[in-house]
Design an enzyme around this catalytic site. Sequence first.
Site, mmCIF file in Angstrom:
data_model
loop_
_atom_site.group_PDB
_atom_site.id
_atom_site.type_symbol
_atom_site.label_atom_id
_atom_site.label_comp_id
_atom_site.label_asym_id
_atom_site.label_seq_id
_atom_site.Cartn_x
_atom_site.Cartn_y
_atom_site.Cartn_z
ATOM 1 N N ASP A 56 20.655 -63.912 -41.002
ATOM 2 C CA ASP A 56 20.944 -62.797 -41.910
ATOM 3 C C ASP A 56 21.419 -61.535 -41.214
ATOM 4 O OD1 ASP A 56 18.639 -61.961 -40.677
ATOM 5 O OD2 ASP A 56 17.652 -61.288 -42.512
ATOM 6 N N THR B 205 13.414 -64.105 -38.164
ATOM 7 C CA THR B 205 13.195 -62.908 -38.968
ATOM 8 C C THR B 205 14.129 -62.856 -40.174
ATOM 9 O OG1 THR B 205 12.543 -61.708 -36.975
ATOM 10 C CG2 THR B 205 13.086 -60.391 -38.919
ATOM 11 N N ASP C 129 17.140 -68.590 -37.716
ATOM 12 C CA ASP C 129 16.795 -67.337 -37.061
ATOM 13 C C ASP C 129 15.532 -66.842 -37.760
ATOM 14 O OD1 ASP C 129 17.108 -65.054 -35.413
ATOM 15 O OD2 ASP C 129 17.881 -63.968 -37.148
#
Length: 704
Positions: free
Chosen positions: A599, A399, A397
């Site tokens: 995250d 970002t 992912d």
Amino acid sequence: MSNNSFVKVHETPTRLRYKYSLLKEEYIDENILTSYLKNIDGVESVRVNKKATSVIFSISKSVANVIEKTLQELTLDDLLSTNCENNAVCVNCISDEKPSLNGVLRASSALVAERFIKSNFTKATVTTAAATPMLIEGTKEFFELGLTSKVLESAAVGISVFRRDYLAANSTNAMLELGEYIEETTVHKSDDLLKELAKPNVKEAWIEKVKDGKKVEVLVKTEDIQIGDIVIVSAGSTVPVDGHIVNGDASVNQVSMTGEAEPVKKARGDRVISGTVLEEGRLKIWAEHVGANTATQRIKHYIESSLNEKSSIQLKATRLADKLVPVTLGLAGLSYVVTKDFERVASILQADYSCALKLATPVAFKSTISKAGHEGIMIKGAKSIEALSNVDTFIFDKTGTLTQGDLEVIEVDPYDEEWTEEELLNLTASTEEHYFHPVAEAVVKAAKQRGFVHMHHEEVEFIVAHGVKTEVDEKNVVIGSRHFLEDDEKIDFSKYQDRINKSLDEGKTLLYVGFDNKLLGTIALSDKIRDNSKQSIEKLRKLGVKHMVMLTGDVDKKAQQVAKELGIDEVYSELLPTDKASIVKKMKEQGRNVAFVGDGINDAPALISANVGISMSKGADIAKATADVSLLKDDIDAVVEAKELANKTMSLINTNFKATVGINSGILAGATIGAFSPIVTAVLHNGTTIGLLLNSIRGVKVKR
């Protein structure tokens, strides 16, 4: 005080079955819950099925009322602290009893004494007395577990006693006792390595409270700290919560949690995690995660899980060891039929595979989990190591993983002429300053740089994965994603479509601001790619990863730019948070072994769906809880370290496995043809086992 719901599904005088709501909690570990419930007086055994949310009790007396009270009041904190000495690791999982030298001393004394005794009767008495504990243990194990390595070893000693070969009996007994002591010490040492990671909790902490209109500092028990409390930590003290600094600056030693040797400077807005120590300064910390949700408690949970969990290769080693016991016994029987030589039978019975096969593998896993933990990489058990070694596809992912996650405001664009850039930024910052997510922090930082003037507003409502809502001058303020404003709040975007498209084409990430049911403007943010992201991806390829995938909500043009720069093979852009898990599942259906690195709160389904889920250090707590590997340091290279540790650990285990089978087969063949006496066989067998165990506890190294 908990108030869990449960339903009694089935009841007999000796059996109770319940459906239990607490089993829906992500943090709950079946093994820890089982150990806890077994301690209820009158409970013989407990079987927990997390997927079915059921608990089955075998009982020896009527204890339904006690069980139901326990089920109702049980909390996650109870599970993570139960039966733990000094708040360390659960004693149900690790025994604090140190290996005893009594057996070694007893057998060695008999071996020495027998050399000086003339009477055969006295020799027999001394030898039998020294060997009796082993013979009793072997007999018990035979009736309880069937044929095991201990049964064969006991039989070998018993045969030597029967043959009146007291030298062989005592020598073999001494070698076996010494070998067992060293084996137990090695396994105990590997458990000690893990215990070091379970830092003791802080018993008490100072928090700031308002009394009679004045702020005062109050000493409270750490379990009484609530989310949102202001915790005060001074130099020399350990941080008791995970949270954000609201006042003060300090030098924080994070070595116990992240492996960073040098203290780190921390100031307002920075995150701190429990278990770290203030070397200098004084901090006021807004408590974000308390109790069972803190980093130190998650580490305990990881350790307890890792000690209870067996990988497929561990189970394979155990099954093979069990299968080879009858082979050893069969060869011993065949040898006696052919040669009628009890000495040869005694030699063959000691040439057993079980010890090295069963012990070396878990020791290697524990050693790796410990080493990774000291480097700020929490690996949840042997299964996770094995699965990570097999991963051939990494899905990132974007970002906060490939990028730093530290956003920066690069443009403020008001769509209403009555609003200036500063006013739009002040409105957004005033609303966002209560939250510590990257977008909010970036907006507040930019506002302060421009001379932040706070705008009064009503209570702020935070909508996960969408944005925030409040009121200013009795008019609605909504800030967040386009989907949130346009679809949920029904704000018209059509008038400004060209301006929005232009910003998106330039690769900007936009935060949308609505006021009084109109689109007031946008704030453009950028996120810098980590300096070592490209290098980390190249390292992963060298470790056997064949396919790199990036997921992002960015427009395709920007996503492709990032992917090209980093060397990503496949890109999915303009995604909704719910799309990630389906992409992971699609990759798995293609036959790939997938690791997902993320995250965010919305990453939890993808982390669960992947073969291995890896959460970054700044990630949401739910992401860390559902991940197989949780990073405590904000470094993408830690993902590479985890993969390299997994690869090397499995290589070490396979090497040990082959060495065990090869060397012990040679010893068995030598004993079968009469080349080795019982004493020589004992030395060779135990020496091999000890060597392999020491090799496992030495573990693997990662290149720096």
